[in-house]
Scaffold this motif. Structure first.
Motif, PDB file in Angstrom:
ATOM      1  N   ILE A 116       0.846  -1.186   0.000  1.00  0.00           N
ATOM      2  CA  ILE A 116       0.000   0.000   0.000  1.00  0.00           C
ATOM      3  C   ILE A 116       0.884   1.240   0.000  1.00  0.00           C
ATOM      4  O   ILE A 116       2.044   1.199   0.406  1.00  0.00           O
ATOM      5  CB  ILE A 116      -0.984   0.029   1.185  1.00  0.00           C
ATOM      6  CG1 ILE A 116      -0.244  -0.043   2.518  1.00  0.00           C
ATOM      7  CG2 ILE A 116      -1.974  -1.122   1.068  1.00  0.00           C
ATOM      8  CD1 ILE A 116      -1.149   0.100   3.750  1.00  0.00           C
ATOM      9  N   THR A 117       0.348   2.344  -0.474  1.00  0.00           N
ATOM     10  CA  THR A 117       1.156   3.549  -0.683  1.00  0.00           C
ATOM     11  C   THR A 117       1.568   4.201   0.633  1.00  0.00           C
ATOM     12  O   THR A 117       2.640   4.814   0.708  1.00  0.00           O
ATOM     13  CB  THR A 117       0.380   4.574  -1.527  1.00  0.00           C
ATOM     14  OG1 THR A 117      -0.894   4.829  -0.913  1.00  0.00           O
ATOM     15  CG2 THR A 117       0.161   4.044  -2.940  1.00  0.00           C
ATOM     16  N   THR A 118       0.747   4.067   1.667  1.00  0.00           N
ATOM     17  CA  THR A 118       1.052   4.670   2.963  1.00  0.00           C
ATOM     18  C   THR A 118       0.860   3.632   4.057  1.00  0.00           C
ATOM     19  O   THR A 118      -0.244   3.099   4.225  1.00  0.00           O
ATOM     20  CB  THR A 118       0.132   5.875   3.246  1.00  0.00           C
ATOM     21  OG1 THR A 118       0.253   6.825   2.179  1.00  0.00           O
ATOM     22  CG2 THR A 118       0.491   6.531   4.561  1.00  0.00           C
ATOM     23  N   ARG A 119       1.925   3.329   4.792  1.00  0.00           N
ATOM     24  CA  ARG A 119       1.823   2.326   5.849  1.00  0.00           C
ATOM     25  C   ARG A 119       0.918   2.809   6.982  1.00  0.00           C
ATOM     26  O   ARG A 119       0.806   4.008   7.264  1.00  0.00           O
ATOM     27  CB  ARG A 119       3.212   2.004   6.428  1.00  0.00           C
ATOM     28  CG  ARG A 119       4.042   1.070   5.577  1.00  0.00           C
ATOM     29  CD  ARG A 119       5.346   0.715   6.279  1.00  0.00           C
ATOM     30  NE  ARG A 119       5.139  -0.015   7.521  1.00  0.00           N
ATOM     31  CZ  ARG A 119       5.047  -1.343   7.603  1.00  0.00           C
ATOM     32  NH1 ARG A 119       5.136  -2.100   6.515  1.00  0.00           N
ATOM     33  NH2 ARG A 119       4.871  -1.931   8.773  1.00  0.00           N
ATOM     34  N   HIS A 120       0.281   1.854   7.640  1.00  0.00           N
ATOM     35  CA  HIS A 120      -0.501   2.156   8.832  1.00  0.00           C
ATOM     36  C   HIS A 120       0.432   2.576   9.966  1.00  0.00           C
ATOM     37  O   HIS A 120       1.537   2.049  10.112  1.00  0.00           O
ATOM     38  CB  HIS A 120      -1.290   0.932   9.268  1.00  0.00           C
ATOM     39  CG  HIS A 120      -2.283   0.448   8.251  1.00  0.00           C
ATOM     40  ND1 HIS A 120      -3.491   1.072   8.021  1.00  0.00           N
ATOM     41  CD2 HIS A 120      -2.237  -0.613   7.396  1.00  0.00           C
ATOM     42  CE1 HIS A 120      -4.147   0.414   7.079  1.00  0.00           C
ATOM     43  NE2 HIS A 120      -3.405  -0.604   6.678  1.00  0.00           N
ATOM     44  N   VAL A 121      -0.028   3.504  10.788  1.00  0.00           N
ATOM     45  CA  VAL A 121       0.759   3.999  11.917  1.00  0.00           C
ATOM     46  C   VAL A 121      -0.071   3.855  13.186  1.00  0.00           C
ATOM     47  O   VAL A 121      -1.180   4.412  13.286  1.00  0.00           O
ATOM     48  CB  VAL A 121       1.160   5.478  11.715  1.00  0.00           C
ATOM     49  CG1 VAL A 121       1.898   5.992  12.942  1.00  0.00           C
ATOM     50  CG2 VAL A 121       2.037   5.621  10.472  1.00  0.00           C
ATOM     51  N   PHE A 122       0.474   3.115  14.155  1.00  0.00           N
ATOM     52  CA  PHE A 122      -0.190   2.966  15.450  1.00  0.00           C
ATOM     53  C   PHE A 122       0.134   4.175  16.323  1.00  0.00           C
ATOM     54  O   PHE A 122       1.292   4.594  16.417  1.00  0.00           O
ATOM     55  CB  PHE A 122       0.295   1.696  16.155  1.00  0.00           C
ATOM     56  CG  PHE A 122      -0.074   0.422  15.462  1.00  0.00           C
ATOM     57  CD1 PHE A 122      -1.288  -0.195  15.703  1.00  0.00           C
ATOM     58  CD2 PHE A 122       0.807  -0.166  14.564  1.00  0.00           C
ATOM     59  CE1 PHE A 122      -1.626  -1.377  15.056  1.00  0.00           C
ATOM     60  CE2 PHE A 122       0.482  -1.347  13.921  1.00  0.00           C
ATOM     61  CZ  PHE A 122      -0.741  -1.953  14.172  1.00  0.00           C
ATOM     62  N   THR A 123      -0.886   4.697  16.979  1.00  0.00           N
ATOM     63  CA  THR A 123      -0.714   5.773  17.946  1.00  0.00           C
ATOM     64  C   THR A 123      -1.322   5.322  19.261  1.00  0.00           C
ATOM     65  O   THR A 123      -2.518   4.996  19.320  1.00  0.00           O
ATOM     66  CB  THR A 123      -1.402   7.063  17.475  1.00  0.00           C
ATOM     67  OG1 THR A 123      -0.858   7.456  16.199  1.00  0.00           O
ATOM     68  CG2 THR A 123      -1.183   8.188  18.480  1.00  0.00           C
ATOM     69  N   ASP A 124      -0.491   5.262  20.312  1.00  0.00           N
ATOM     70  CA  ASP A 124      -0.938   4.746  21.611  1.00  0.00           C
ATOM     71  C   ASP A 124      -1.582   3.367  21.452  1.00  0.00           C
ATOM     72  O   ASP A 124      -2.577   3.044  22.129  1.00  0.00           O
ATOM     73  CB  ASP A 124      -1.922   5.710  22.272  1.00  0.00           C
ATOM     74  CG  ASP A 124      -1.274   7.055  22.596  1.00  0.00           C
ATOM     75  OD1 ASP A 124      -0.057   7.073  22.871  1.00  0.00           O
ATOM     76  OD2 ASP A 124      -1.982   8.079  22.545  1.00  0.00           O
ATOM     77  N   GLY A 125      -1.016   2.568  20.536  1.00  0.00           N
ATOM     78  CA  GLY A 125      -1.512   1.212  20.337  1.00  0.00           C
ATOM     79  C   GLY A 125      -2.807   1.123  19.563  1.00  0.00           C
ATOM     80  O   GLY A 125      -3.387   0.037  19.457  1.00  0.00           O
ATOM     81  N   HIS A 126      -3.271   2.214  18.989  1.00  0.00           N
ATOM     82  CA  HIS A 126      -4.534   2.239  18.266  1.00  0.00           C
ATOM     83  C   HIS A 126      -4.308   2.600  16.795  1.00  0.00           C
ATOM     84  O   HIS A 126      -3.342   3.284  16.455  1.00  0.00           O
ATOM     85  CB  HIS A 126      -5.492   3.267  18.873  1.00  0.00           C
ATOM     86  CG  HIS A 126      -6.031   2.907  20.216  1.00  0.00           C
ATOM     87  ND1 HIS A 126      -5.246   2.852  21.351  1.00  0.00           N
ATOM     88  CD2 HIS A 126      -7.292   2.582  20.615  1.00  0.00           C
ATOM     89  CE1 HIS A 126      -6.002   2.511  22.395  1.00  0.00           C
ATOM     90  NE2 HIS A 126      -7.245   2.345  21.971  1.00  0.00           N
ATOM     91  N   LEU A 127      -5.251   2.159  15.947  1.00  0.00           N
ATOM     92  CA  LEU A 127      -5.313   2.606  14.564  1.00  0.00           C
ATOM     93  C   LEU A 127      -6.608   3.370  14.352  1.00  0.00           C
ATOM     94  O   LEU A 127      -7.670   2.945  14.804  1.00  0.00           O
ATOM     95  CB  LEU A 127      -5.284   1.420  13.595  1.00  0.00           C
ATOM     96  CG  LEU A 127      -3.941   0.743  13.316  1.00  0.00           C
ATOM     97  CD1 LEU A 127      -4.119  -0.326  12.241  1.00  0.00           C
ATOM     98  CD2 LEU A 127      -2.889   1.751  12.890  1.00  0.00           C
TER      99      LEU A 127
END
Length: 447
Positions: free
Chosen positions: A379-390
């Protein structure tokens, strides 16, 4: 072989509107880098096969899905793809039924254990469901793009704006044998100190607040010590341990007694519903599973005998996002907890997981995800976890787009492979390590 493209017209019913008509199906098998993570069967190979499914409408809208890419799945996906052009994106029940028309070689599933998902004994129906899951997700992605709606809206709407995930800890080697695969900076983790250091990095990098340790690798006393070290390092944080059915009921009860009050739940300590029921009857520690409840037919006995208190859903196992919601409703009816299992997946599957998790009211525990271990993506932009959440995307469809250059690179890796990585085999990967030349996948229970 080149990726497969199918184009034909379904003549058995009136054609739907062009924007809803499936005109083309593309299948692209890829190999993605995987670290040397250890489990009860052995070690992950340097590369893991995945399959990317694209469904293209007559108006040129493309939806994407993802599932396992081993040969046995490709052998189903290819003839299945031939059946879909001409169908409507709305005809998900009809599209699901078509999977039954695909024959399966009995030798592919006879007495085989699904090491890739560690979900117990394989069956033809389980294989079909895992293949269909990617096609259903691709249809929903395309339909969402056509209608300008996120996938969660097609599933009834989200009940949360973010989905919580858990840090997935593994015993691991510093590198693959013979220097194979892609290097990383994680280093070895084969003792409690290594596991705690790994957990700290997950917290620093992604903000996770709960932890799951993949067990079944070392004698149970060593894994008890690792969980106790985590509890000391992260007081009050939920902890889980998953030996993938590697223990006898007696060993399972010993571990449960040692870790009572420490574990949020103990996942698949023993193999099969009868042994899990035995363990459940002897402990107050909740038992979770992604091995003995992976199809509708397995639910009744497990719930009747109180063998499990938490089901770890997986849309690849259950045949898509709609079936995952049905499972959630069954669990809610019977007062059984619910969370979400993970496999070695790309960002497409993580997006699908997040959409369906957002629609389930009774998501009782943080979901699993291998994603932080995976350095490759399509995918063009990876997922980023913030405080363990998406965050739950409100963009049309899944909210992710294919990186076609990267997809082509990972497909080329699959084409260039000599066949040794196209089917996941953790035991074969283990035999490449010095001292494990005669390793065979253990007959469970191991301890």
């Amino acid at each position: 072989m080149p990726r497969q493209t199918t184009r034909q017209t379904h003549q058995d019913s009136p054609l739907p509107a062009p924007e809803l008509t499936i005109a083309e199906v593309r299948l692209t098998p890829v190999l993605i880098a995987d670290p040397p993570l250890l489990n009860v069967h052995g070690v992950h190979q340097p590369y893991t096969p995945r399959l990317v499914v694209e469904i293209v409408t007559a108006d040129g809208v493309t939806g994407i899905g993802e599932t396992y890419g081993d040969t046995k799945y490709l052998d189903i996906a290819r003839p299945y793809a031939e059946l879909l052009p001409g169908r409507s994106l709305y005809d998900l029940n009809g599209i699901a039924a078509l999977a039954q028309q695909v024959g399966i070689d009995d030798t592919q599933v006879e007495n085989a254990v699904d090491v890739g998902g560690l979900r117990g004994v394989q069956t033809a129906d389980k294989l079909r469901l895992s293949v269909y899951s990617a096609f259903e997700v691709a249809c929903l992605d395309a339909l969402g793009k056509v209608r300008g709606l996120p996938v969660h809206a097609l599933l009834g709407g989200k009940v949360r704006d973010t989905v919580e995930y858990s840090a997935y800890l593994f015993y691991r080697w510093a590198a693959h044998p013979d220097g194979a695969g892609e290097p990383d900076t994680w280093g070895e983790a084969v003792d409690p100190a290594g596991i705690v250091a790994q957990a700290r990095r997950f917290v620093d990098d992604h903000g996770f607040t709960s932890f799951k340790l993949k067990g079944g690798v070392f004698p149970p006393d060593q894994e008890i010590a690792a969980v106790q070290a985590l509890a000391e390092a992260f007081p009050g944080h939920p902890l889980r341990l998953d030996p993938n059915g590697g223990w006898t009921p007696e060993t399972s009860l010993k571990v449960a007694a040692e870790l009572a009050g420490v574990l949020e739940y103990l996942e698949d300590p023993a193999t099969g519903t009868p042994d899990m029921a035995t363990v459940s009857a002897g402990t107050d520690v909740p038992l979770a599973t992604n091995m003995c409840v992976t199809t509708v037919g397995e639910i009744r006995e497990a719930f009747r005998t109180d063998a499990v208190q938490v089901v770890l859903s997986d849309h690849h196992y259950w045949g898509g996002l709609r079936a995952t919601r049905e499972l959630a409703a069954i669990c809610r009816t019977f007062g059984v907890g619910l969370s979400m299992h993970s496999n070695t997946h790309l960002g497409i599957s993580l997006a699908a997981m997040t959409h369906v998790a957002a629609t389930v009211p009774n998501l009782d525990y943080a979901c699993d995800s291998h994603y932080p271990w995976q350095t490759d993506d399509v995918i063009t932009t990876r997922h980023v976890f913030t405080d363990g959440h998406l965050p739950v995307s409100d963009a049309p469809g899944l909210g992710v787009e294919l990186d076609r250059d990267r997809l082509a690179e990972l497909h080329r890796r699959w084409l260039d492979d000599d066949g040794t990585m196209r089917d996941r085999d953790d035991a074969a990967a283990m035999r490449k390590a010095e001292g494990y030349e005669n390793w065979t996948s253990p007959v469970l229970p191991r301890w």
